[in-house]
Design an enzyme around this catalytic site. Structure first.
Site, PDB file in Angstrom:
ATOM      1  N   CYS A  23      34.751 -21.603  59.505  1.00 29.26           N
ATOM      2  CA  CYS A  23      35.658 -20.929  59.440  1.00 29.26           C
ATOM      3  C   CYS A  23      35.481 -19.874  60.546  1.00 29.26           C
ATOM      4  O   CYS A  23      36.706 -18.870  60.489  1.00 29.26           O
ATOM      5  CB  CYS A  23      35.435 -20.203  59.011  1.00 29.26           C
ATOM      6  SG  CYS A  23      33.301 -19.591  58.883  1.00 29.26           S
TER       7      CYS A  23
ATOM      8  N   CYS B  62      41.980  -7.771  40.742  1.00 25.43           N
ATOM      9  CA  CYS B  62      42.324  -8.559  41.663  1.00 25.43           C
ATOM     10  C   CYS B  62      42.651  -9.938  41.809  1.00 25.43           C
ATOM     11  O   CYS B  62      42.653 -11.003  40.411  1.00 25.43           O
ATOM     12  CB  CYS B  62      41.060  -9.220  42.114  1.00 25.43           C
ATOM     13  SG  CYS B  62      41.427  -9.620  44.097  1.00 25.43           S
TER      14      CYS B  62
ATOM     15  N   TYR C 183      23.202 -27.387  59.232  1.00 20.85           N
ATOM     16  CA  TYR C 183      24.199 -26.165  58.965  1.00 20.85           C
ATOM     17  C   TYR C 183      24.321 -26.416  57.887  1.00 20.85           C
ATOM     18  O   TYR C 183      25.400 -26.378  57.030  1.00 20.85           O
ATOM     19  CB  TYR C 183      25.297 -25.082  60.034  1.00 20.85           C
ATOM     20  CG  TYR C 183      24.837 -24.958  61.351  1.00 20.85           C
ATOM     21  CD1 TYR C 183      23.895 -23.962  62.246  1.00 20.85           C
ATOM     22  CD2 TYR C 183      25.468 -25.911  61.663  1.00 20.85           C
ATOM     23  CE1 TYR C 183      23.678 -23.357  63.203  1.00 20.85           C
ATOM     24  CE2 TYR C 183      25.376 -26.273  62.915  1.00 20.85           C
ATOM     25  CZ  TYR C 183      24.155 -24.862  63.958  1.00 20.85           C
ATOM     26  OH  TYR C 183      24.383 -24.797  65.660  1.00 20.85           O
TER      27      TYR C 183
ATOM     28  N   CYS D 217      49.333  -7.711  44.442  1.00 18.50           N
ATOM     29  CA  CYS D 217      48.489  -6.362  43.847  1.00 18.50           C
ATOM     30  C   CYS D 217      48.694  -4.588  43.509  1.00 18.50           C
ATOM     31  O   CYS D 217      49.240  -4.019  45.195  1.00 18.50           O
ATOM     32  CB  CYS D 217      47.306  -6.565  45.139  1.00 18.50           C
ATOM     33  SG  CYS D 217      45.880  -5.341  44.971  1.00 18.50           S
TER      34      CYS D 217
ATOM     35  N   CYS E 262      42.508  -8.038  51.452  1.00 19.68           N
ATOM     36  CA  CYS E 262      43.521  -8.967  51.647  1.00 19.68           C
ATOM     37  C   CYS E 262      44.521  -8.157  52.867  1.00 19.68           C
ATOM     38  O   CYS E 262      44.608  -7.147  52.978  1.00 19.68           O
ATOM     39  CB  CYS E 262      44.777  -9.486  50.401  1.00 19.68           C
ATOM     40  SG  CYS E 262      44.033 -10.128  49.110  1.00 19.68           S
TER      41      CYS E 262
ATOM     42  N   GLU F 126      19.028 -26.880  57.719  1.00 23.04           N
ATOM     43  CA  GLU F 126      19.702 -25.537  56.837  1.00 23.04           C
ATOM     44  C   GLU F 126      18.164 -24.769  57.134  1.00 23.04           C
ATOM     45  O   GLU F 126      17.559 -25.212  56.800  1.00 23.04           O
ATOM     46  CB  GLU F 126      19.457 -26.096  55.313  1.00 23.04           C
ATOM     47  CG  GLU F 126      20.506 -24.662  54.552  1.00 23.04           C
ATOM     48  CD  GLU F 126      21.063 -23.179  55.852  1.00 23.04           C
ATOM     49  OE1 GLU F 126      21.335 -22.869  55.957  1.00 23.04           O
ATOM     50  OE2 GLU F 126      22.326 -24.097  56.306  1.00 23.04           O
TER      51      GLU F 126
END
Length: 454
Positions: A411, A163, A315, A74, A83, A336
């Site tokens: 995550c 990108c 979730y 990039c 990033c 949810e």
């Protein structure tokens, strides 16, 4: 230990990489975080911020470059905050993420793990052009609008033309929106004053080449929308929809509470593991479809479902994991908090002919304990919470329900490790672990674990 001061110049050996792939050096025992530094390098560092117990530095070069160092693809990588790992090989980013998982499970989760207990991260076959969503803040002026990403640790916008980790089409969207803003004097939003109209340009793409544009604006109006649609049609292959999401509230939340269609489709469509999912403008969907399939395959493998099983997907979002599991179980229950996501989950179930899945609207910490109290006894529990992890009442409900297996997808490994410690204290043990890279060249990693009841 001597105190560090701003603008001090130091020569330090980089020891390891942190959670955002930044180099971690030490000066007389004090941690100095240096984006751009790589382990093993003798690094020239300019101190930019000094605290009592740690400091932040700017990488000024390395006396002995690491073999993992690479040339960023990039052109604005050094400025952009999107990033954090393009200065290293992709393999080096995967190795660093594996170390993050191992460190969190040991240090936060209190687990006595060997290196082999955390297998290598499942990396992407091609880490470029893989992200299906971008959110570009808008700045500048109506005469000279700027679209880009925020500079690291600031709200200064770094202009971009494209990108390299985004799916194709972004360059045409940027050109079309900038041209439309100039032609019709559309004012960008100024977050300092609260004045102006256009706040963000969000793109969502699918692997069939379709691309949706969602504009967030301070008011529920968009002047000359027809002209923008014409420009997007002319400049973006696969352009299929334009939506407007009003966001009048000041702050960092990008999308508003609602959206309305100005052109084209109501939702984007993507296929995962043979199932078709519709993605409305405001719905959450994993950012890397190819790697999402590997993530869900891992979760399915870890669940080890039997035909008579009842599965609870906490979730559940738009029902992606729940529906992928429905074909191997007797019953699937999804929970949810976002009503629009539950509506999407029910539509996706009907779209795929899935009749053994049901979805509840509400906070998991409220709905799950109530269902357990009323007699629900899942054989397998799937937890896929946001970054903050699982709430204490959810842990209590899981322990009360006593499923034979818990599959936890996260995550944010630090909160996952915290919750694993609570589950192991309640009678479960870690059986398997597998990190998966969805965020190529960026910090963060998805991690899947399975826990079995002792």
């Amino acid at each position: 230990m001597s105190a560090l001061v701003k603008n001090q110049r130091l020569l330090m050996r980089c020891e390891r990489l942190g959670s955002e792939l930044e180099g971690v050096c030490r000066h007389e025992g004090m941690a100095v975080f240096v984006p751009g530094a790589l382990p093993g390098e003798l690094t020239d560092v300019l101190v930019v911020k000094a605290q009592a117990r740690y400091a932040f530095g700017k990488w000024m070069g390395a006396r002995d470059a690491s073999p993992d160092r690479a040339q960023p693809r990039c052109p604005v990588y050094a400025k952009c905050g999107g990033c954090s790992g393009q200065h290293m090989t992709y393999a080096a980013t995967l190795a660093a993420k594996r170390e993050q998982v191992l460190d969190c499970l040991r240090r936060v989760g209190g687990l006595a793990l060997e290196e082999a207990d955390v297998p290598p991260v499942l990396g992407a076959a091609d880490p470029w052009r893989c992200r299906n969503k971008t959110a570009l803040p808008v700045g500048g002026t109506a005469e000279e609008p700027i679209l880009g990403f925020y500079r690291r640790h600031s709200h200064d916008i770094v202009p971009i033309q494209d990108c390299p980790v985004a799916m194709p089409g972004l360059e045409g969207v940027i050109d079309a929106v900038r041209g439309w803003m100039r032609a019709y004097r559309v004012p960008p939003y100024d977050e300092r004053t609260g004045q102006g109209l256009l706040r963000h340009v969000v793109t969502r793409a699918s692997r069939d080449g379709s691309l949706m544009v969602v504009l967030t604006a301070s008011r529920d109006e968009l002047p000359h929308a027809e002209a923008l649609v014409r420009a997007l049609k002319a400049q973006v292959a696969g352009f299929c929809a334009l939506h407007l999401s009003p966001q009048p509230e000041r702050g960092n939340v990008i999308l508003g509470r609602s959206s309305r269609r100005l052109y084209g489709r109501d939702a984007l469509s993507e296929t995962l593991l043979g199932l078709r999912f519709e993605i409305p403008p405001l719905s959450f969907f994993q950012v890397n479809p190819a790697q999402t399939e590997r993530l869900y395959e891992t979760a399915l493998d870890f669940a080890a479902l039997e035909p008579g099983d009842c599965v609870v997907d906490a979730y559940a979002g738009a029902g992606t994991i729940a529906l992928c599991m429905a074909g191997r179980a007797r019953r699937v229950v999804g929970i949810e908090i976002v009503p629009q996501a539950v509506e999407g989950a029910r539509r996706n179930a009907a779209l795929n002919g899935v009749k053994n899945a049901e979805f509840y609207v509400g906070a998991v910490e409220t709905v799950l304990p109530r269902l357990i109290e009323n007699g629900l006894r899942p054989d397998v529990m799937v937890l896929d919470p946001p970054r903050k992890g699982v709430e204490p009442p959810v842990i209590g409900a899981v322990l009360a329900a006593r499923p034979r297996r818990v599959v936890y997808v996260s995550c944010h490994v630090p909160t996952q490790a915290r919750d694993i410690a609570l589950l192991t204290a309640g009678g479960y043990r870690l059986q398997r672990c597998q990190p998966v890279d969805l965020f190529c060249y960026a910090g963060g990693v998805e991690n899947v674990v399975s826990l079995t009841r002792e």
